[in-house]
Scaffold this motif. Structure first.
Motif, PDB file in Angstrom:
ATOM      1  N   PHE A  47       0.830  -1.193   0.000  1.00  0.00           N
ATOM      2  CA  PHE A  47       0.000   0.000   0.000  1.00  0.00           C
ATOM      3  C   PHE A  47       0.872   1.253   0.000  1.00  0.00           C
ATOM      4  CE2 PHE A  47      -2.907   2.919   2.379  1.00  0.00           C
ATOM      5  CZ  PHE A  47      -3.908   2.945   1.435  1.00  0.00           C
ATOM      6  N   GLY A  48       1.876   1.238   0.883  1.00  0.00           N
ATOM      7  CA  GLY A  48       2.777   2.389   0.940  1.00  0.00           C
ATOM      8  C   GLY A  48       3.498   2.629  -0.364  1.00  0.00           C
ATOM      9  N   VAL A  49       4.012   1.555  -0.930  1.00  0.00           N
ATOM     10  CA  VAL A  49       4.746   1.703  -2.192  1.00  0.00           C
ATOM     11  C   VAL A  49       3.815   2.191  -3.285  1.00  0.00           C
ATOM     12  CG1 VAL A  49       5.979   0.439  -3.959  1.00  0.00           C
ATOM     13  CG2 VAL A  49       6.492   0.031  -1.581  1.00  0.00           C
ATOM     14  N   ALA A  50       2.610   1.637  -3.314  1.00  0.00           N
ATOM     15  CA  ALA A  50       1.671   2.052  -4.351  1.00  0.00           C
ATOM     16  C   ALA A  50       1.336   3.532  -4.208  1.00  0.00           C
ATOM     17  CB  ALA A  50       0.399   1.210  -4.271  1.00  0.00           C
ATOM     18  N   LEU A  51       1.146   3.982  -2.962  1.00  0.00           N
ATOM     19  CA  LEU A  51       0.839   5.402  -2.760  1.00  0.00           C
ATOM     20  C   LEU A  51       2.020   6.270  -3.180  1.00  0.00           C
ATOM     21  CD1 LEU A  51      -1.145   5.548   0.581  1.00  0.00           C
ATOM     22  CD2 LEU A  51      -1.993   5.544  -1.743  1.00  0.00           C
ATOM     23  N   ALA A  52       3.227   5.808  -2.860  1.00  0.00           N
ATOM     24  CA  ALA A  52       4.398   6.572  -3.266  1.00  0.00           C
ATOM     25  C   ALA A  52       4.450   6.704  -4.784  1.00  0.00           C
ATOM     26  CB  ALA A  52       5.660   5.883  -2.750  1.00  0.00           C
ATOM     27  N   LEU A  53       4.171   5.589  -5.448  1.00  0.00           N
ATOM     28  CA  LEU A  53       4.165   5.640  -6.914  1.00  0.00           C
ATOM     29  C   LEU A  53       3.087   6.590  -7.417  1.00  0.00           C
ATOM     30  CD1 LEU A  53       4.724   1.915  -7.836  1.00  0.00           C
ATOM     31  CD2 LEU A  53       6.180   3.825  -8.439  1.00  0.00           C
ATOM     32  N   LEU A  54       1.932   6.548  -6.734  1.00  0.00           N
ATOM     33  CA  LEU A  54       0.838   7.405  -7.192  1.00  0.00           C
ATOM     34  C   LEU A  54       1.188   8.871  -7.010  1.00  0.00           C
ATOM     35  CD1 LEU A  54      -2.375   5.523  -6.180  1.00  0.00           C
ATOM     36  CD2 LEU A  54      -1.486   5.995  -8.432  1.00  0.00           C
TER      37      LEU A  54
END
Lengths: 81, 521, 150, 135, 89, 506
Positions: free
Chosen positions: D102-109
Motif C-alpha cells: 500500500f505504501g509503495v503504491a501510494l508513493a508511486l501514485l
C-alpha cells in the motif's frame, strides 16, 4: 464465537467494501476503507484471532488510513469513478 | 577402413579463421599486409588439404573430434574422399579468387575492404568445415556460418538494392535451413538416435525399424532445407544475390555457397539416407525428375535475362541441378558424373564470373546487349569467356563434357531415358544463351557499345569510380582489366581445358569415394 | 504537510494522549509473550503516536523530533538487531535463528533463552516498524519535501 | 448435506469470495488509479479473512495458553480449546506485506500525480498522446 | 472493458466457489489445518519457548524466518518510499 | 556438520543491504564496492551449496532448528542450487556493470538507496530459490517484487506509470499465489513442500486441490509474464534503468519459472499435473502463443529495449513449452534455457545500456553505423543475437536443440515447428537491427556524397571509436564468453547437474 454477530459483521464488511470502491470521492473512500478495516478487525477478534485483529486495527484502520489521508492531502480527492 | 586420427582437418578449417582475425586487426592501415594474410592463408589451406590426399588415396580416413557437446551431439571432423575432393576444389579456387578479389577491390577502390576479406576468409573456413564434417550437426553448424558470413558480402555495396537482395538471400537461406533442414535433422536424430554420417546411410541402417512415410517426409524436409543447392521453387535467392561484387558472385556461384549446397545434398543422399534405401523407396527417381525440371526451366529463364550476371545465375541454377540429377540417379556413373560436375562446373562458372567482373571493371558494362564487339577490346577475357561457355554447354575439348558424359551414362544405367532427353535439351538451351554472347562479342560492331558507355555506370559507383578513372576507357583499342584479374581468369579457363585432358586426379578421388560407398554396401 | 494554524484543542489533546500511547506501545512490544501484541503491533502504535504528533504540530517541530537520517538509521538498526540475533545463533554453532543456543551465553535454561531471543527480535521489529511507518508517512504526507538533503 | 447447512457452514468463505471479487473488480476495471489501490487493499484483506476462517474452531478461544504462570509442564493443554495460531502468524505477515504494498503504491501514485496531475487513466493517456505528438 | 473485467471477476469467483465446495466446514475442530501441524504449537509453546502466546512463539520462533522476511518487506517499503519520493534539490 | 552456506546465502545480502544503507549515509562511495563484494560472496556460497548437493544429495536446512513441518526449512536439490548459481552469478555481474550506468541515470543522492534495494531484490530472489516452504516463498516473492517495483519506477519517461501497472498486476499474481497457499493449507494443514508432497496424493480428487493448483499457476504466470498475462512487462522493463532491466529480465522471470517447475513437479506429482488435469496441454498452447506473439511483436518494435522485452516474452514461452512437453529432453531444454536465457538477456540489456550510456540512442533506427563508433560492443551484440536466434556454437542453440527434441519426443510436431518459426522471427528482428547498424548509409555520408563525391574511404576516419568504460565492457565480455562457453560445455553441465533435476517418471 457467536455466529449471529459474525454474519452481521460480514454483511457490514461487504457493504463498506462496495461503498469504498464506488464512492465518488477519494477522501470518503479512505474513510470507508478505514471502516472496512475496522469492521474486519472486529470480525477477526470475534473469531479468536486477537493478534491479527490487533495488527489490523493498528495498521488497516490506523496507519493505512493515515497514509491515505496524507496522500490525498498531497494530491487530490477528485475521482470520476 | 583404416582411420587416422589427425588434426589436419581442423587446421584446414582454422587457418582462414585465424586469417580473418589477422585481417580485421591489420585493417585499413596496412593494406598489403592484409592482402598478404589472405593469400598466405589460402596457400596454407590448400597445402594442408593436399597433404591429406595421400591418406585418402590409400583408402584411409582422417578423423578428429573437437568437442563432445552431448551424447550424439559433437563437433567432429572426418576427411573422406568426397570431402577432400570438395576441399581441394574450394581451397584451390580460393587462391585464385583472392588474387582476383584484390584486383577487383583495388581497381574499384571499394569501401570496407577489411570486412570483405575477413568475411571471405570465414566463408572459406566454413566451407572447409562442411567438407570435412563428420556428422549432420557439424555440417549444419558450418552451413549456417556460411550463410551468415556471406550476408555482408552480398550486401557489400550497401545500396538499397544490395540490401534488398541480401535480405532476400538471407531470408531464403536462413528461413529454409532453420525451418526445414534443422527440423529434418531433429527428425533424423529422433528417429535414429545418431547424427554421425555412415556409408550405409543413417536411415539405411535403421531400415525396417522406421516407417517409410517418416523417412520420405524427412527426405523432403532435407531437400527443401538445402536451399543453397538452388532447386527450382527455392532458387530465388541466387539471382537476387547478384547485386554482390563479382568476386563474391564467383565465390557464391562457383565455390563456397552453391557448391556447399549440392555437396550437402550429396552427403545427405549418400550418408544420411543411403543409396540402397533411396533406391528402394524410389525417392531417387523423383528427385531426378525434380532436378530435371529445374534444369530445363532455369535454362529457359536464363534465355530471357539481359543482365550478364543474372543470366549466369540462372545458368548456375540449372547446372547445379545436374549435380543433383547425377546423384539422384543412384548409379556409379551417375554419382561419378555428379561429383565431377561439382569441380568442372566450378572451374567453368568461376571463369565466366571472373570475365563478367573483368568486363565490369574495364568497361563498366553489365548487360548482355552492351557486349557487342567487346571481344576486340578484351580478347583474353572474352576468350576465357568462350572457353567457359563451351565447358558449360558440354562441348568435347572442355571439362564440362566429362561430367555430362558420366551423367548420361548414369541415366542409361538407371534406365531413365527421359533424363537423356533432358540432358540433350538442356545442352541445346545452354548453347542458345551462351553462344549469342560469344558471337556478339567477337563479330558484332562495337559502335553501339560505345554509345552506351556513359549509362552503364550506376550512380553510386559513379562516385566511387570517379577518383580512379580507368585510363584505358577513353577508347584505345585494347583495354583489358588489370593483370591481377586477367591472370586468374585465364588460369581457370586453362584449368577447364586441362581438366578435360587430365581428369585422372579427380577421377581417382571420385573412385575412392565410390569404393568407400561400395565397401559400405 | 503545509503550515497550518495552531489549534489549541488538538494540540492539548495530543499532548495529553501521546505519552500514554507511547507507553502502551512499549508495553505491547514487551508483553507480546503473554498477551496479544508484539513488535509489529507495538511498532505500529508507536509509529502512530509520532504520526499524531506530526498532525498536531507543524512540520518544523517534526523535523526537530525525528530527523530523516536518524529515522533511516533506526530502520536499518531494527532489522539488523533481528538478523544479528540470528547471526549470533549461527556463530554459536546452531542453525540460523535457533535461539535455543543462546542459553550458552545467557544464564537461563533453553526455553527461557528462546523467549529472550524472541523478545530481542520483537524489539528489533518494533524499532524497524516504528521508524519505517514514520518515514513512509512523512514521505507520503509531504510528497518528499519535508527535508532537503537526504 | 442439507443445502442450508452447506451455505451456513461455509458462510465466511462465501463472504470472502464476494469481497475478493469486489476488490479484484476494482483492481482491473476501475479507471481511477487510487481506486485500484483501494481494490488491492480489499482484495488482500479478503484473503486474510479466508485464512483466518480456516483457523477458527467452534468453541475455541484465543491462542494464549491459560495458567501460564502456574505449573505449565504438568498442566495438560487441550488443543481443541485454542484457535489455530498458524494462520494468524501467516496473516500477520500478510498484513505487513499489505501495508508495505500500500505504501509503495501510494508513493508511486504521488509520482504519477507529479508527472500527470491526475489519477484518471483516460486523462493520463491523453497527456501521453499529447507528449507523443510533441515529439 | 468493464464488461470484460466483470466476466473475469465472475469467472474467478466461480472457480473459488467451486473449490470451496470440498473444503472442511468453517469452524470444524477436526479439519486438517486444525489437526495436522498446529496442535504442536499449542501443546509445546510453553514447554519449548516459555511463551504462553502461541502466536508470538510461532511468529518469532517456530517461523521466525518468515518474520525476518516480513521485517525485510517493511524495511524495503521504507527505503523504497524514501528513494522514490525524495525530491532532489 | 551441516553446511551453513544456505543461510549465509540469504542473510549475507540482507545484512549487507542494511549495512549498505548505514555506510552510505556516511560515505556514498563505499556502496558500490561493498555491493560487488557481497554478491561475490553470494556466488561463492551458491557454488558451495552446489558442491554440497553434488556430494551429499539434497540439503534440508532447518531454520531455527525446528523440524520441518513445524519450522521452516531450506530444501535444496540440484535444481535450486543451479538456479541459485544463475541468480547470484548474473546479479554479481550486473552489480559490476551498474556503476557508470547508474551514476548517469540516477541522481547521486539516490544511489545508496538504489544499491540497498538492489541487494534486497537479490535477497528476495535467492530466498525464493532455496526456500522449502510455500508461504516463505510468498514472503520473499513480495520482497523481490517490492524491490522490483521501486527499481523500475526510477527509470525514465513512463517508468512510474509502468511500475504502477506492475504493482497492480504483480499484487494480483502474488495474491493468487497466496490463495493457492491458503487452499492447500485448508485441506492439508501444512505449508512445507516435502510434507505436502506426501500429503497431497491422497487428495488429488479434491476440488480444492485443483483450484489451488490453478491459482498457483495463474499467479506465477502473471509473475513470469506468460503470454496473455504479460501486459505489464514491456513497459516496465523498457523504461527501467539499464542495470535494472538487465537484472530483472535475467533473473526475476527465471526464478518465477523455477517456482512454476517446483510447484508442477515437486509439490504436485507429475502424475497430477500431467495426467490428472491437462495442465501441460494448456501450458503448451499458451507457451506456443507466447513464442509467436513475442516474435511478432518484437519485429514490430523500434525501441531496442522494448524489442528485447518481447523477445524475453518469447523466451519465457520456450521455457514453459519445455516444461509442458513433459519429457526428459524437453525438461532438460527448459532448465538449460533458464540458464542460457539469463545470460543472453543480461548480455543484450547490458549492450543496450552501454549504447545508451555512450550515445543516448534508444531506437533501433538510430543505430546507423554504430559499428564504426562502438565496434566491440556491436560485435558482442551480434554474438548475443546469434545466440538468441539459436545459431550453433552459441549456447542458445543447445537449449533449443533439447526443446525441439522434447517436442518431437512428445509427438508435438506442431510445437517443434513453432519453435523453429519463432527462432526465425527473432532472426528477422536481429537481422533488421544488424542491417540498420552495418548497411544503412548515415545521412551525413549521403550528403557528403551528393556534394563532394569523396569516397567512402575518407569518411571512415570521421567516426572515431568511442567505447563504453571498462566497468561496462568487462561484464559484456564475461557474458559473451559465457554465451560461447556455456554452449560448448552444455553437455557437461547437463550430465553434471541438469540430468538430476529431471523429475522422476520422465
Amino acid at each position: 464465537m457467536i455466529w449471529q454477530l459474525d454474519i452481521v459483521f460480514l454483511i457490514l464488511v461487504v457493504i463498506s467494501a462496495i461503498a469504498a470502491i464506488s464512492v465518488k470521492d477519494l477522501l470518503s473512500s479512505a474513510i470507508l476503507l478505514g471502516a472496512y478495516s475496522f469492521l474486519m478487525c472486529l470480525l477477526w477478534s470475534e473469531m479468536g484471532a486477537v493478534d491479527v485483529a490487533f495488527t489490523e486495527a493498528a495498521v488497516g484502520a490506523g496507519i493505512s488510513t493515515a497514509f491515505f489521508i496524507g496522500f490525498i492531502y498531497q494530491t487530490t480527492r477528485r475521482t470520476k469513478d | 577402413m583404416e582411420v587416422v586420427n589427425s588434426i589436419r582437418p581442423v587446421l584446414a578449417v582454422g587457418v582462414s579463421l585465424l586469417a580473418a582475425g589477422l585481417i580485421l586487426i591489420t585493417g585499413e592501415r596496412a593494406r598489403n599486409l592484409r592482402e598478404f594474410w589472405s593469400i598466405l592463408a589460402a596457400v596454407l589451406k590448400f597445402s594442408i588439404v593436399l597433404s591429406m590426399v595421400p591418406f585418402i588415396l590409400d583408402g584411409k580416413l582422417i578423423e578428429y573430434t573437437a568437442f563432445n557437446i552431448a551424447p550424439g551431439l559433437s563437433i567432429g571432423f572426418k576427411a573422406d574422399a568426397l570431402g577432400i575432393f570438395f576441399g581441394i576444389l574450394a581451397s584451390f579456387l580460393w587462391i585464385i579468387t583472392s588474387f582476383y578479389s584484390i584486383g577487383y577491390m583495388r581497381s574499384l577502390n571499394e569501401h570496407a575492404q577489411s570486412r570483405y576479406f575477413a568475411c571471405f576468409a570465414i566463408a572459406l573456413s566454413a566451407t572447409m568445415g562442411v567438407a570435412f564434417s563428420a556428422n549432420l550437426f557439424t555440417m549444419f553448424l558450418f552451413y549456417e556460418i556460411i550463410t551468415v558470413c556471406t550476408y555482408p558480402l552480398v550486401a557489400h555495396k550497401e545500396t538499397p538494392e544490395a540490401i534488398r537482395g541480401a535480405r532476400k538471400y538471407l531470408t531464403y537461406l536462413l528461413g529454409t535451413s532453420v525451418g526445414f533442414q534443422l527440423l529434418a535433422i531433429f527428425m533424423a536424430y529422433h528417429i535414429t538416435g545418431t547424427l554421425d554420417f555412415s556409408y550405409q546411410g543413417i536411415f539405411g541402417e535403421a531400415r525396417g525399424v522406421v516407417s517409410d512415410t517418416l523417412i520420405i517426409v524427412t527426405f523432403i524436409l532435407f531437400m527443401a532445407g538445402i536451399t543453397k543447392a538452388a532447386m527450382m521453387p527455392l532458387h530465388g535467392w541466387l539471382p537476387a544475390a547478384m547485386v554482390a561484387p563479382t568476386p563474391v558472385s564467383a565465390l557464391l556461384h562457383a565455390v563456397a555457397v552453391v557448391k556447399t549446397g549440392v555437396f550437402v545434398v550429396v552427403k545427405v543422399v549418400v550418408h544420411v539416407f543411403g543409396i540402397n534405401l533411396l533406391w528402394d523407396l524410389g525417392l531417387g527417381t523423383s528427385l531426378a525428375y525434380f532436378a530435371s525440371f529445374t534444369i530445363v526451366a532455369a535454362s529457359v529463364i536464363a534465355l530471357t535475362e539481359d543482365n550478364l550476371k543474372a543470366r549466369l545465375a540462372y545458368s548456375t541454377v540449372s547446372q547445379l541441378s545436374y549435380v543433383i540429377l547425377g546423384i539422384a540417379l543412384l548409379t556409379p556413373s551417375g554419382i561419378t558424373g555428379s561429383i565431377m560436375h561439382i569441380v568442372l562446373h566450378a572451374f567453368g562458372k568461376i571463369t565466366l564470373f571472373f570475365t563478367a567482373g573483368a568486363i565490369y571493371v574495364a568497361a563498366h558494362k553489365t548487360k548482355v546487349s552492351e557486349l557487342d564487339g567487346i571481344g576486340k577490346e578484351m580478347p583474353f577475357t572474352m576468350a576465357a569467356f568462350t572457353i567457359g561457355s563451351f565447358s558449360m554447354i558440354g562441348v568435347p575439348p572442355f571439362g564440362g563434357f566429362i561430367s555430362k558424359w558420366y551423367i548420361a551414362m548414369g541415366a542409361i544405367e538407371a534406365n531413365q531415358l527421359p533424363i537423356l532427353l533432358v540432358l540433350v535439351s538442356s545442352t541445346i538451351l545452354n548453347a542458345c544463351y551462351f553462344l549469342p554472347i560469344v558471337y556478339a562479342a567477337f563479330f558484332k560492331s562495337p559502335a553501339a557499345a560505345q554509345h552506351h558507355h556513359g549509362h552503364a555506370r550506376e550512380p553510386v559507383h559513379g562516385v566511387a569510380l570517379a577518383g580512379i578513372h580507368n585510363p584505358h576507357s577513353t577508347g584505345s583499342k585494347l583495354h583489358e582489366a588489370p593483370a591481377i584479374m586477367v591472370i586468374p581468369l585465364t588460369l581457370t579457363a586453362i584449368g577447364t581445358i586441362a581438366l578435360f585432358f587430365a581428369p585422372d586426379f579427380f577421377l581417382e578421388i571420385t573412385r575412392t569415394a565410390l569404393d568407400n560407398l561400395r565397401g559400405g554396401r | 504537510m503545509k503550515e497550518r494554524y495552531p489549534d489549541v484543542t488538538i494540540e492539548t489533546i495530543c499532548r495529553l494522549l501521546i505519552p500514554p500511547i507511547q507507553l502502551f506501545a512499549l508495553y505491547v512490544i514487551a508483553h507480546g509473550h503473554y498477551s496479544p501484541g508484539g513488535g509489529f503491533q507495538g511498532g505500529c502504535i508507536l509509529g502512530a503516536s509520532f504520526i499524531m504528533m506530526f498532525i498536531a504540530y507543524d512540520i518544523g517541530e517534526v523535523k526537530r523530533k525525528m530527523q530523516e537520517k536518524l529515522n533511516t538509521i533506526l530502520c536499518s538498526t531494527g532489522v539488523l538487531i533481528f538478523a544479528g540475533i540470528g547471526l549470533i545463533c549461527l556463530i554459536l554453532g546452531a542453525n540460523y535463528l535457533d535461539y535455543g543456543i543462546l542459553h550458552n551465553i545467557l544464564p537461563v535454561h533453553q526455553a527461557k533463552a528462546r523467549a529472550l531471543g524472541t523478545l530481542g527480535i520483537e524489539i528489533g521489529v518494533g524499532i524497524a516498524v516504528t521508524s519505517v511507518m514514520v518515514s513512509i508517512f512523512l514521505n507520503i504526507a509531504t510528497a518528499g519535501e519535508h527535508e532537503g538533503e537526504p | 448435506m442439507d443445502t442450508a447447512q452447506f451455505i451456513i457452514g461455509k458462510f465466511n468463505y462465501w463472504v470472502y469470495i464476494v469481497l475478493m471479487m469486489i476488490g479484484f473488480y476494482a483492481m482491473i476495471a476501475k479507471r481511477n488509479l487510487v481506486k485500484k489501490v483501494v481494490g488491492m487493499n480489499i482484495f488482500q484483506t479478503a484473503i486474510i479473512l479466508f485464512f483466518i476462517s480456516t483457523s477458527s474452531k467452534s468453541g475455541a478461544t484465543i491462542p494464549i495458553i491459560q495458567n501460564a504462570h502456574g505449573d505449565a509442564a504438568g498442566h495438560a493443554i487441550n488443543v481443541a480449546q485454542y484457535a489455530n495460531p498458524l494462520p494468524h502468524v501467516l496473516m500477520l505477515t500478510a498484513i505487513v506485506v499489505m501495508v508495505s504494498t500500500f505504501g509503495v503504491a501510494l508513493a508511486l501514485l504521488i509520482m504519477v500525480n507529479r508527472d500527470y496531475g491526475t489519477f484518471e487513466e483516460d486523462e493520463i493517456y491523453e497527456t501521453l498522446e499529447v507528449l507523443q505528438l510533441k515529439k | 472493458m468493464k464488461f470484460f473485467a466483470f466476466i473475469v471477476v465472475l469467472f474467478t469467483g466461480a472457480l473459488l466457489i467451486y473449490g470451496t465446495v470440498d473444503m472442511p466446514n468453517w469452524g470444524d475442530p477436526n479439519s486438517p489445518p486444525n489437526s495436522h501441524v498446529s496442535p504442536r504449537y499449542i501443546e509445546k509453546t510453553l514447554e519449548e519457548t516459555a511463551t504462553p502466546n502461541a502466536v508470538t512463539s510461532v511468529l518469532a520462533d517456530y517461523r521466525g524466518y518468515d518474520t525476518l522476511g516480513e521485517t525485510t518487506v517493511i524495511f524495503t517499503a521504507g527505503v523504497v518510499c524514501i528513494m522514490l519520493l525524495r525530491r532532489v534539490k | 556438520m551441516i553446511t551453513q552456506s544456505p543461510a549465509l546465502l540469504i542473510i549475507v545480502p540482507l545484512i549487507a543491504a542494511l549495512l549498505c544503507l548505514l555506510m552510505g549515509l556516511i560515505r556514498r562511495g563505499v556502496c558500490y564496492p561493498f555491493v560487488v563484494a557481497t554478491l561475490g560472496m553470494c556466488v561463492i556460497f551458491s557454488f558451495d551449496i552446489m558442491g554440497t548437493v553434488l556430494r551429499e544429495g539434497v540439503i534440508r536446512y532447518r531454520l531455527g532448528g525446528w523440524e520441518p513441518p513445524w519450522g521452516i526449512e531450506y530444501l535444496i536439490d540440484h535444481l535450486n542450487a543451479f538456479i541459485a548459481i544463475i541468480v547470484s552469478s548474473v546479479s554479481f555481474i550486473v552489480a559490476i556493470f551498474s556503476k557508470k550506468s547508474i551514476e548517469q541515470e540516477l541522481h547521486e543522492s539516490k544511489i545508496i538507496y538504489f544499491y540497498t534495494i538492489f541487494l534486497l531484490l537479490i535477497t528476495g530472489l535467492l530466498g525464493i530459490t532455496i526456500s522449502g516452504d510455500i508461504f516463505n516463498i510468498y514472503v520473499f516473492l513480495e520482497i523481490a517484487s517490492l524491490a522490483g517495483y521501486a527499481l523500475i519506477a526510477i527509470g525514465r519517461d513512463r517508468a512510474v506509470l509502468a511500475s504502477f501497472e506492475y504493482v497492480v498486476m504483480g499484487t494480483i499474481g502474488a495474491c493468487f499465489y497466496l490463495l493457492g497457499v491458503g487452499y492447500l493449507y485448508s485441506v492439508t494443514g501444512s505449508l512445507n513442500i516435502m510434507d505436502l508432497t506426501t500429503l497431497l496424493p491422497n487428495l488429488y480428487q479434491s476440488k480444492v486441490i485443483l483450484i489451488a493448483f490453478a491459482f498457483f499457476m495463474v499467479g506465477i504466470a502473471i509473475k513470469i509474464a506468460l503470454f496473455p498475462l504479460h501486459v505489464w512487462l514491456p513497459d516496465a522493463y523498457t523504461y527501467a534503468p539499464s542495470t535494472v532491466s538487465a537484472l530483472v529480465a535475467a533473473t526475476m522471470t527465471k526464478v518465477g519459472a523455477y517456482v512454476m517447475i517446483r510447484i508442477m513437479f515437486t509439490l504436485f506429482q507429475p502424475y497430477f499435473s500431467i495426467e490428472l488435469i491437462p495442465t501441460t496441454t494448456i501450458l503448451g498452447w499458451v507457451a506456443a502463443a507466447a513464442m509467436i506473439f513475442g516474435g511478432i511483436q518484437a519485429i514490430a518494435q523500434t525501441d531496442f529495449k522494448r524489442t528485447l522485452c518481447y523477445i524475453l516474452i518469447a523466451e519465457i514461452g520456450y521455457i514453459v513449452l519445455g516444461v509442458s512437453v513433459a519429457n526428459r529432453s524437453g525438461f532438460t531444454g527448459a532448465v538449460l534455457h533458464i540458464m542460457n536465457d539469463a545470460v543472453m538477456m543480461a548480455c543484450l540489456f547490458f549492450i543496450a545500456g552501454a549504447i545508451f550510456y555512450k550515445t543516448g540512442l534508444r531506437y533501433i533506427y538510430e543505430f546507423k553505423n554504430l559499428h564504426r563508433k562502438m565496434p566491440v560492443t556491436i560485435t558482442c551484440l551480434v554474438i548475443a543475437a546469434l545466440s538468441v536466434v539459436g545459431v550453433p556454437p552459441t549456447c542458445g542453440f543447445f537449449s533449443k536443440w533439447y526443446l525441439v527434441l522434447g517436442a518431437i519426443d512428445a509427438r508435438q510436431w506442431f510445437f517443434a515447428f513453432l519453435l523453429l518459426a519463432s527462432s526465425l522471427m527473432v532472426a528477422v528482428v536481429f537481422f533488421k537491427m544488424v542491417q540498420t547498424i552495418f548497411f544503412a548509409p548515415a545521412p551525413a555520408m549521403e550528403a557528403a556524397h551528393a556534394h563532394s563525391g569523396t569516397s567512402h574511404h575518407n569518411e571512415e576516419h570521421k567516426h572515431s571509436r568511442d567505447e563504453a568504460p571498462a566497468s561496462m565492457m568487462v561484464p559484456i565480455f564475461v557474458m559473451v564468453a559465457g554465451i560461447l562457453l556455456l554452449g560448448i560445455f552444455s553437455g557437461q553441465i547437463i550430465s553434471a547437474i541438469i540430468q538430476y533435476t529431471v523429475p522422476e517418471g520422465f
